[in-house]
Every structure is written in C-alpha cells, then in structure tokens.
Design an enzyme around this catalytic site. Structure first.
Site, PDB file in Angstrom:
ATOM      1  N   PRO A  56       1.741  -0.076   4.670  1.00  0.00           N
ATOM      2  CA  PRO A  56       0.544  -0.176   5.456  1.00  0.00           C
ATOM      3  C   PRO A  56       0.527  -1.641   5.666  1.00  0.00           C
ATOM      4  O   PRO A  56       0.448  -2.530   5.027  1.00  0.00           O
ATOM      5  CB  PRO A  56      -0.434   0.096   4.594  1.00  0.00           C
ATOM      6  CG  PRO A  56      -0.165   0.990   3.593  1.00  0.00           C
ATOM      7  CD  PRO A  56       1.390   0.621   3.443  1.00  0.00           C
ATOM      8  N   GLU A  57       0.708  -1.962   7.123  1.00  0.00           N
ATOM      9  CA  GLU A  57       0.764  -3.316   7.650  1.00  0.00           C
ATOM     10  C   GLU A  57      -0.448  -3.276   8.730  1.00  0.00           C
ATOM     11  O   GLU A  57      -1.273  -2.591   9.071  1.00  0.00           O
ATOM     12  CB  GLU A  57       1.932  -3.887   8.026  1.00  0.00           C
ATOM     13  CG  GLU A  57       2.976  -3.935   6.989  1.00  0.00           C
ATOM     14  CD  GLU A  57       4.156  -4.616   7.254  1.00  0.00           C
ATOM     15  OE1 GLU A  57       4.064  -5.596   8.172  1.00  0.00           O
ATOM     16  OE2 GLU A  57       5.351  -4.377   6.528  1.00  0.00           O
ATOM     17  N   LYS A 112      -5.910  -6.174   7.268  1.00  0.00           N
ATOM     18  CA  LYS A 112      -5.408  -4.985   6.529  1.00  0.00           C
ATOM     19  C   LYS A 112      -6.446  -4.491   5.993  1.00  0.00           C
ATOM     20  O   LYS A 112      -6.543  -3.433   4.864  1.00  0.00           O
ATOM     21  CB  LYS A 112      -4.503  -5.468   5.459  1.00  0.00           C
ATOM     22  CG  LYS A 112      -3.133  -5.698   5.715  1.00  0.00           C
ATOM     23  CD  LYS A 112      -2.251  -5.989   4.854  1.00  0.00           C
ATOM     24  CE  LYS A 112      -0.851  -6.726   5.128  1.00  0.00           C
ATOM     25  NZ  LYS A 112       0.135  -6.851   3.970  1.00  0.00           N
TER      26      LYS A 112
END
Length: 250
Positions: free
Chosen positions: A2-3, A51
């Site tokens: 996840p970015e 994020k």
C-alpha cells in the site's frame, strides 16, 4: 504494497460503496472502539491523505492506515474472521477493513489534526512541488530514498516509488539529497508517477504495462537492468530493502 496510489484507489472504491447511504451495520472490532455504533447515520464522504483514510459519518470520522498488510474490501469478502477490524454495511453494500494497521473513531471536527504533520499530499488538493522540494532539501546530507519515504516531507511515497524514482534520476538510494541536481523536477516527476498510477491495480513506472515489465529495479535483484543489462543490486540490511543498477545510478 500500500502506497499513496493504493490508498487513493481504495478511497474511490469506498466512495462508490458507501457515500450518500445510511449504515445498517457498524461493527468495530477494536477494543477501544467496540461500543461505537454509527448505524442509521449517513456516510458523507471518504477522504485519502497520503497513506491515511477517513470515512466521515455525521459527527464521527473513521480513521485508518493500511500499514504493510491492511486493506479495505467491498462486496463479498472471504478472509479469516480474526483479520477483520471493522464491518460497515448499507442496504446494498458492504465494506470490510482487514488487518488495518491503524483504526480509530475520531470526532469529525478535528480528524485532520491526526495528519497535520504530513507534507504535501501527492494526490491531494494541497499538493505543492515547491513546498515538497523545500522539505526535501531541509537535510541535504540525508539519504535520498530515506527522505522520499518520510511522510513529513511529502505524503504518499512508499518503498516501491522511492527505489524507482532513484533509478529514474540516476542516483543510488543512499545518495545524499544534496546531490539531486533539480529537486523541483524530482518532486514534479514523483507526483506525475503516482498520479498516472492512481487508478491502476498494477502500478507501472516504466511505461510498459505488460506483465513483468512494469518496474525498473524494485524487486528485481540479480536481474538485468532494462537499459544497460547490468545486474540489479540490492541491500537488505536496513529497515527498507533498496535496489539499484550500479551502471545507471551513480
């Protein structure tokens, strides 16, 4: 992994599933917030900030961070029960937070204070390449990849983009920030790279979306460089794995 682009896409998915609809179920499986029940209230908006994700419901805000393994899934979800942190349902949709690194329910009025320390959001309305470049240069002796990963400098870069950007600009990940010839151009290219991938399931930094051709160096240790054929090197001794081409990156 996840970015910022993954979180942006997740927020878009949650908007489709939840915004404008009343919750018929709100099951928070974090002890501190287990008694919170927002059933009957309407989901007003879903925001991404770097994020971080915010699901705003009436006067409350559900704040989450995916960390390394977290995700939000919609529709029919098949995951072990012990991994589920929250379930939100409406009359015709379902969103489930799985393995979320952070999950808390905040007062909506002050929710953004949680992320006030972040730098400009690469995919947000506050993005400023000038501010990000100034933040980048605040410590000119700091390693470039490490600085790109600092969310206080700019919000949204993860380890994939940090390594890929170092390659694109011909600098090794441990090169000092002060060696960057054009910091503003680096920040502009960073934003362009994430923006191009914001709605892609499989991110691509090379411009070649064919499977196995999407990235320059990340995850490609000992494989040939796509430009010169030199074998990609890696360093796994730090907190984050780094990759570089010893010929293309000085």
């Amino acid at each position: 992994m996840p970015e910022g682009d993954t979180v942006f896409r997740t927020a878009d998915k949650l908007r489709t599933a939840l915004v404008g609809k009343a919750l018929t179920r709100c099951d928070v499986r974090v002890p501190r917030y287990a008694t919170v029940d927002l059933s009957g209230q309407v989901v007003d908006e879903v925001l991404s900030r770097g994020k971080h994700l915010f699901i705003r419901v009436d006067n409350a805000s559900i704040h989450s961070h995916l960390k390394m393994d977290g995700s939000w899934q919609t529709g029919r979800v098949r995951v072990p029960v012990h991994k589920v942190r929250i379930v939100l349902e409406t009359a015709d949709s379902r969103a489930v937070g799985v393995d979320l690194g952070v999950l808390e329910v905040l007062e909506r009025a002050g929710d953004v204070q949680t992320v006030a320390h972040l730098g400009p959001d690469l995919l947000g309305p506050d993005w400023s390449a000038d501010v990000a470049a100034a933040n980048l240069l605040a410590d000119p002796d700091r390693p470039l990849a490490e600085t790109l990963l600092d969310q206080r400098v700019l919000a949204g870069v993860g380890n994939v983009y940090a390594n890929e950007l170092c390659y694109v600009f011909g600098l090794r990940p441990h090169t000092a920030v002060g060696a960057v010839a054009d910091p503003l151009r680096l920040m502009q290219r960073t934003q362009q790279m994430l923006w191009a991938n914001r709605l892609r399931v499989q991110r691509c930094t090379t411009g070649d979306t064919r499977r196995g051709r999407e990235l320059w160096v990340y995850g490609r240790a000992n494989e040939p460089c796509r430009r010169c054929g030199t074998r990609i090197e890696t360093d796994r001794s730090g907190d984050r794995v780094t990759y570089w081409c010893p010929a293309c990156q000085r």
